[in-house]
Design a protein around this motif. Structure first.
Motif, PDB file in Angstrom:
ATOM      1  N   THR A  83      -4.560  -2.893   4.280  1.00 18.93           N
ATOM      2  CA  THR A  83      -5.818  -3.467   3.503  1.00 18.93           C
ATOM      3  C   THR A  83      -5.746  -4.958   3.274  1.00 18.93           C
ATOM      4  OG1 THR A  83      -4.010  -3.142   1.636  1.00 18.93           O
ATOM      5  CG2 THR A  83      -5.660  -1.291   1.923  1.00 18.93           C
ATOM      6  N   THR A 116       0.810  -1.161  -0.096  1.00 19.63           N
ATOM      7  CA  THR A 116       0.084   0.065  -0.171  1.00 19.63           C
ATOM      8  C   THR A 116       0.803   1.054  -0.086  1.00 19.63           C
ATOM      9  OG1 THR A 116      -1.877  -1.357   1.252  1.00 19.63           O
ATOM     10  CG2 THR A 116      -1.844   1.139   1.316  1.00 19.63           C
ATOM     11  N   ASP A 158      -2.690  -4.241  -6.774  1.00 12.68           N
ATOM     12  CA  ASP A 158      -1.943  -4.521  -5.379  1.00 12.68           C
ATOM     13  C   ASP A 158      -2.853  -5.772  -5.232  1.00 12.68           C
ATOM     14  OD1 ASP A 158      -2.188  -4.874  -2.781  1.00 12.68           O
ATOM     15  OD2 ASP A 158      -2.288  -2.524  -2.421  1.00 12.68           O
TER      16      ASP A 158
HETATM   17 MG   LIG Z   1      -1.911  -2.977   1.802  1.00 12.44          MG
END
Ligand SMILES: [Mg+2]
Ligand SMILES: Nc1nc2c(ncn2[C@@H]2O[C@H](COP(=O)(O)OP(=O)(O)O)[C@@H](O)[C@H]2O)c(=O)[nH]1
Length: 477
Positions: free
Chosen positions: A107, A42, A145
């Motif tokens: 995340t 991230t 991601d």
């Molecule tokens: Mg992350």
């Protein structure tokens, strides 16, 4: 359509590397960012975007990215919303958090964001096309991601449930794992693969096995933990086909008689492979052309021998995803386009002084079977580096036991005082068995520097521009 046939051979060669779409102003490349959780995905994506957007104002942030260093970048902007199925990467939220300053929220799962880069082409051909079309060249970088844990599942595709169970239970009985998995192993001892299948038993085994995986990751820094979705579910939720765990399966037993616990779990394992593992590769991974894999090498090193050796196992499993040669698991799963460049990066290099950073990269290179991968031409082109997405420390020298050494200094999150962090010498090879100290799991979390949330000044980093040049430089010429 432009006729290129009259161009001299040198120009024709240049045109092979560039697609006409790129020359005429519309092309996309996907850059996938992965790594185990907390490896820095991230933060890397946020810093990368912020620095790219800031380049038009402050080219000094990314001098080693050719398109910036050569002053060819015209502008980089966030691409408009597209019809993508993935959640969008929360760049704005993250950068506002970092302006506080604080680290972005952790995340789980996948997200993506597009960056449109407009630039003056470097080649004569590119400049020519740009001039006649009246447009600068443009490249949309689609950054995705996704959790590296998911790559740990590729090797499952090549084994049956019985084989996976045997290998996993063998591993569970060794070293630190035996202690961490004690509860699960105790439950395992009460259930045989040939007993009647019962849903409650399957669920209880699954829950305890997940408990072991979480403890192994969070309290012991282990990383070779399968199946990857048990730790990072993404959008899967708690669907019943996930309710499996390894069983103590004797050699030679495979398949299991219908109606047994073994048969139920084996069936779930097969559904998992088909619905989760294969699907990720077919629906997502197949579309990536460039990949960066982040590894928190320093954390693995400091976490002690077991955790370090475990990171090596995880890296070897992750490398399977970039072996395209015949006989590999991937060649059976995927056809067509493939990833052609992979960069393995040791992250958070600002935790060690400048002179140690090359060591961090060398250690990463020596941790896994990278060289074997490079000589096979059908595989992706690979490189290894050390980087820091956000420099959060400064360097100082200090006297320790009569010796001047370099240390890094930063302010740990939540503290009002600066502290020094000294890791000694980072070895360039995995340490010998007798050279390990006791595990250290509390690498300090330094507060990030104050940054401007508007894309003007960018963020100080280490090697982010070099990394991007390796990954995408050829598409920005
Ligand atoms: Mg992350
Ligand atoms: N000092 C330093 N810390 C970093 C850097 N990148 C990430 N971190 C730390 O690592 C944590 C996890 O990073 P994150 O990007 O959320 O990891 P992810 O789970 O892979 O997305 C962050 O909250 C930071 O504390 C860096 O470049 N320098």
């Amino acid at each position: 359509m432009l006729n290129l046939s009259w161009l001299s051979p040198i120009f024709a060669q240049a045109s092979e590397r560039l697609s006409l779409g790129e020359l005429a102003g519309s092309a996309t490349v996907s850059l996938a960012v992965t790594g185990l959780s907390r490896s820095g995905k991230t933060v890397l994506v946020t810093s990368l975007i912020h620095n790219l957007l800031s380049c038009a104002h402050n080219p000094n942030r990314m001098p080693l990215l050719g398109v910036v260093g050569e002053r060819r970048l015209i502008a980089a902007t966030i691409a408009g919303a597209s019809a993508n199925r993935l959640p969008s990467f929360p760049y704005r939220d993250n950068i506002e958090k970092m302006a506080v300053p604080d680290w972005p929220a952790p995340t789980e799962g996948m997200s993506e964001v597009g960056i449109e880069v407009r630039f003056a082409p470097a080649s004569a051909l590119g400049r020519f096309v740009s001039a006649i079309s009246g447009n600068p060249a443009s490249l949309t970088i689609r950054i995705v991601d996704y959790p590296g844990e998911w790559l740990l599942d590729l090797p499952l595709m090549a084994v049956s449930y019985a084989e996976w169970s045997r290998a996993t239970v063998r591993l569970l009985r060794k070293g630190v794992r035996a202690e961490i998995a004690r509860d699960f192993l105790a439950l395992l001892a009460q259930h045989r693969p040939e007993e009647n299948a019962r849903e409650e038993v399957a669920k209880e085994l699954h829950d305890r096995y997940c408990g072991y995986l979480i403890a192994a990751r969070d309290r012991h820094g282990l990383s070779f933990l399968q199946p990857g979705r048990f730790l990072c579910r993404g959008t899967l939720g708690d669907v019943p086909y996930l309710w499996f765990a390894p069983l103590d399966v004797a050699d030679g037993v495979d398949p299991f008689a219908p109606g047994t616990l073994g048969a139920l779990l084996a069936e779930r394992f097969d559904v998992y492979k088909r619905e989760v593992v294969a699907r990720f590769y077919e629906d997502h991974f197949r579309h990536y052309t460039r990949q960066i894999v982040l590894v928190d090498v320093l954390r693995a090193l400091l976490a002690g021998r077991d955790a370090f050796e475990d990171t090596r196992l995880a890296l070897d499993a992750i490398l399977e995803s970039f072996r395209y040669g015949p006989g590999g698991i991937l060649s059976r799963l995927l056809l067509g386009p493939r990833i052609d460049k992979v960069l393995f990066a040791a992250t958070k290099a600002d935790h060690v002084p400048d002179i140690q950073r090359d060591h961090l990269a060398a250690l990463l290179r020596n941790m896994a079977a990278f060289p074997a991968l490079e000589v096979r031409s059908s595989n992706a082109q690979l490189d290894v580096t050390a980087l820091a997405s956000v420099i959060s420390t400064a360097e100082e020298s200090q006297e320790i036991e009569g010796q001047r050494v370099q240390v890094v200094v930063g302010r740990p999150v939540g503290s009002n005082k600066q502290s020094k962090f000294f890791v000694g010498n980072v070895p360039i090879r995995p340490p010998r068995a007798d050279a390990w100290g006791s595990p250290f799991l509390n690498v300090p979390v330094f507060e990030p520097p104050a940054i401007d949330a508007s894309p003007v000044d960018g963020i100080a980093h280490i090697n982010l521009d070099l990394a991007l040049e390796f990954l995408l430089g050829d598409r920005l010429r």
